[in-house]
Design a protein around this motif. Structure first.
Motif, short mmCIF file in Angstrom:
data_model
loop_
_atom_site.label_atom_id
_atom_site.label_comp_id
_atom_site.label_asym_id
_atom_site.label_seq_id
_atom_site.Cartn_x
_atom_site.Cartn_y
_atom_site.Cartn_z
N SER A 367 0.47 -0.44 -0.02
CA SER A 367 0.14 0.48 0.12
C SER A 367 0.54 0.82 0.01
O SER A 367 0.69 1.94 -0.44
N LEU A 370 2.31 1.83 -3.91
CA LEU A 370 0.83 3.09 -3.69
C LEU A 370 0.56 4.45 -4.11
O LEU A 370 0.38 5.34 -4.52
N ASP A 396 -8.36 3.94 -2.59
CA ASP A 396 -7.21 3.34 -1.02
C ASP A 396 -8.31 2.81 0.12
O ASP A 396 -9.26 2.81 0.14
N GLN A 397 -8.10 1.60 0.41
CA GLN A 397 -8.86 0.21 0.91
C GLN A 397 -9.27 1.05 1.89
O GLN A 397 -10.36 0.69 2.49
N ASP A 469 -6.48 0.09 -3.47
CA ASP A 469 -5.75 -0.89 -2.86
C ASP A 469 -6.93 -1.51 -2.16
O ASP A 469 -8.12 -0.89 -1.68
N VAL A 497 -3.51 -3.58 -5.22
CA VAL A 497 -3.22 -5.22 -4.55
C VAL A 497 -4.68 -5.23 -4.20
O VAL A 497 -5.43 -4.85 -3.88
#
Length: 638
Positions: A367, A370, A396-397, A469, A497
């Motif tokens: 992460s 990224l 973004d997660q 992500d 990811v």
């Protein structure tokens, strides 16, 4: 039978969550519970664990839940620790309370035996030692140390107080403790969330070998395929059971639908034919009896209903990039990433149209890589640059946790103020925000809904380079399949990811693997990476190079096969010798001469444990070599 629910119903006020539920899990079974988000899976888990109770039925019918006597059910609830000053290791060791208690009692008996070695004390010690061995007293330390390591904790972490860990780490600690406590029924709700691939693979092996029952709710298809032997599905409030793993369930469900559809069509043709005969002949005296017989045939017929289509409702976005980028999309050279220290160094060129999946353990910089290339954090060294006309869409997660007091409608419209209300409603509707849903506050949305809203905004901008992500963390299986299709059809460049191996296999044309500071690129996808990783492991573990000259030595497949067969025979001899030694040691331990000699008893027990460990290592090697022979996995080498 461990748990049996008959005609189960759970309701909160006027809101019925589950009804007419029939469910059973038996000793040693490994069962999956699947269904769309919001269908009631977690409610059923809470019912089984005792957190919820069955609701009374208004129609007078009875519902019941029966559990086996003295059953222990392990379910990870809200994380609370009794004492946050104790260390991670001490908290995890609580899972072995009976073993720890026996250790204390054995130590006490040993002290007594030093001063008074009477037969009563020796007998108690021997009985305790037998129980200790049965519970895994000689191997439990290795077991919990492996689990701690696989969940991403270091040796230094073991000595830290619980209060020093983050919320996510504390959840993992509680999860480790739950697994190692070995309840009769282990209830797991999305156990692979936030675990890296290494931890997921370890958990798979642990659960496959787990002797007791397991009930799993998960959206990780590969994980379910490797563990479960039956699947319960909740769909449109109904529950059905299927034998086999997840893939078998999906195939059986498809075949059942096709069979019912075919029977329905055939029956409708027959009904039309019989009805035609009745209409044609019912008023003709000579044919009236025949017409009456056809009417009776129609009345007796069990109608085959039209099969319901599977609940595959999902979001959709048929979009293309606004424009193409140049051929070289991203170039990174000796790019050092990390926070206060370097986690990994990346050198990579990404060309237009590539779809690269990033995998590896937690904390290695996936992460962070990224975040660095999108400018959210600085690099620690090296360089990177984007090609001309690259338009980035970044997910973004942690966006699934973002907060906003705005409604869904305003949140979206504020980002695209030039759109009309109709256009905004249409865009949101494509991502399942329909009717009153658009007036929900963003803060009230579930994690999956927030992910959908963010994807809706990202894709509206029509980027030609998607950087994602963990986009599937909060999605159910239908959502994942939808995103898979969307990304497969996407004509731009993709870098993502994911810890979902099935998702990576479906999409990634190449794989970037983060492994303890090393970053390796595999240009032919996930399966290629697995093959090469397996070969590296075999080479590392089994090949000892002995070269007396510079001359190359070649091994033919025939010679390699002969070597394996010879080693298998040798191992079988060693296993037989081991078994004989173990039998002799066990016999000596039970002898009257030794049972009263606690010093000799302890020595023999240690020797027995060493022989059993050696026996296990021989057995594992024997099994691996048998598998290689069966698969034919030997070939030329140099």
């Amino acid at each position: 039978m461990l748990v049996k629910i008959t005609n189960g119903c759970v309701a909160f006020g006027t809101n019925t969550i589950l009804s007419n539920i029939d469910f059973q899990i038996n000793e040693g079974e490994k069962v999956a519970l699947v269904g769309r988000n919001g269908c009631g899976k977690t409610t059923l888990l809470k019912l089984i664990s005792g957190e919820y109770e069955l609701s009374k039925l208004d129609n007078g019918e009875t519902s019941s839940i029966i559990t086996a006597r003295n059953i222990t059910i392990g379910y990870l609830k809200q994380i609370t620790f009794e004492d946050e000053t104790i260390t991670l290791e001490d908290e995890v060791k609580k899972a072995y309370k009976e073993i720890s208690d026996i250790e204390v009692r054995m130590e006490k008996l040993l002290s007594e035996m030093e001063s008074d070695s009477n037969s009563s004390v020796i007998k108690k010690y021997s009985e305790l030692q037998e129980r200790y061995n049965l519970l895994g007293g000689y191997t439990y330390k290795k077991e919990y140390e492996v689990a701690i390591k696989q969940f991403g904790f270091t040796d230094e972490d073991k000595a830290k107080a619980l209060s020093e860990f983050s919320g996510g780490q504390r959840t993992k600690i509680a999860f480790i403790k739950l697994l190692l406590s070995k309840p009769d029924l282990l209830v797991l709700d999305e156990p692979t969330n936030h675990l890296d691939i290494n931890a997921i693979e370890w958990l798979e092996e642990y659960l496959k070998e787990y002797k007791k029952a397991v009930l799993i709710v998960a959206h990780d298809r590969e994980f379910l395929d490797k563990i479960v032997s039956s699947v319960y599905e909740i769909e449109r409030g109904k529950m059905a059971k299927y034998t086999g793993n997840y893939s078998a369930f999906a195939e059986k469900k498809r075949l059942e639908w096709e069979i019912q559809q075919k029977k329905h069509i055939e029956q409708q043709k027959e009904i039309a034919h019989l009805s035609g005969l009745v209409d044609r002949f019912r008023y003709k005296a000579t044919k009236a009896a025949m017409a009456q017989s056809k009417i009776k045939q129609l009345d007796r017929m069990d109608i085959v209903e039209v099969p319901e289509l599977a609940d595959t409702k999902s979001f959709y976005a048929d979009f293309e990039p606004e424009y193409q980028s140049v051929q070289l999309v991203l170039s990174a050279k000796d790019l050092k990433i990390g926070y206060s220290k370097i986690l990994s160094t990346v050198s990579l060129n990404i060309t237009r149209g590539e779809k690269i999946g990033i995998i590896g353990g937690n904390g290695l910089g996936k992460s962070t890589f990224l975040k660095t290339i999108v400018g959210a954090m600085p690099q620690l060294g090296g360089t990177y640059s984007f090609g001309d006309k690259v338009k980035i869409g970044y997910f973004d997660q942690h966006m699934a946790q973002y907060k906003s007091d705005k409604t869904v409608l305003d949140e979206y419209w504020d980002e695209f103020p030039d759109l009309t209300q109709t256009e905004v409603r249409s865009a949101l509707g494509a991502f399942l925000f329909t009717q009153e849903d658009v007036f929900k506050p963003v803060n009230a949305l579930s994690g999956g809904e927030k992910v959908r809203l963010e994807l809706c905004k990202i894709l509206k901008r029509r980027p030609n380079f998607l950087i994602l992500d963990e986009p599937t963390n909060h999605m159910d299986i239908i959502g994942k399949e939808t995103l898979e299709k969307m990304l497969k059809d996407y004509t731009g460049t993709l870098l993502f990811v994911s810890h979902d191996r099935y998702f990576v296999k479906q999409i990634a044309s190449s794989v970037l693997v983060f492994d303890n500071g090393n970053v390796d690129y595999y240009p032919f996808g996930y399966e290629d990476y697995l093959e090469k990783a397996a070969k590296k492991f075999v080479d590392k573990e089994t090949i000892v190079v002995k070269e007396k000259s510079q001359k190359k030595k070649f091994t033919t497949p025939g010679k390699e096969k002969a070597k394996i067969e010879a080693r298998i025979k040798k191992l079988e001899v060693l296993l037989e010798e081991c078994d004989e030694k173990i039998a002799k040691l066990q016999e000596e331990i039970q002898s009257e001469e030794v049972i009263s000699d606690y010093v000799r008893l302890t020595e023999l027990q240690e020797e027995l444990m060493a022989q059993e460990e050696m026996n296990m290592s021989y057995l594992e090697e024997w099994g691996e070599l048998q598998d290689r022979l069966a698969e034919g996995s030997f070939g030329c080498g140099s």
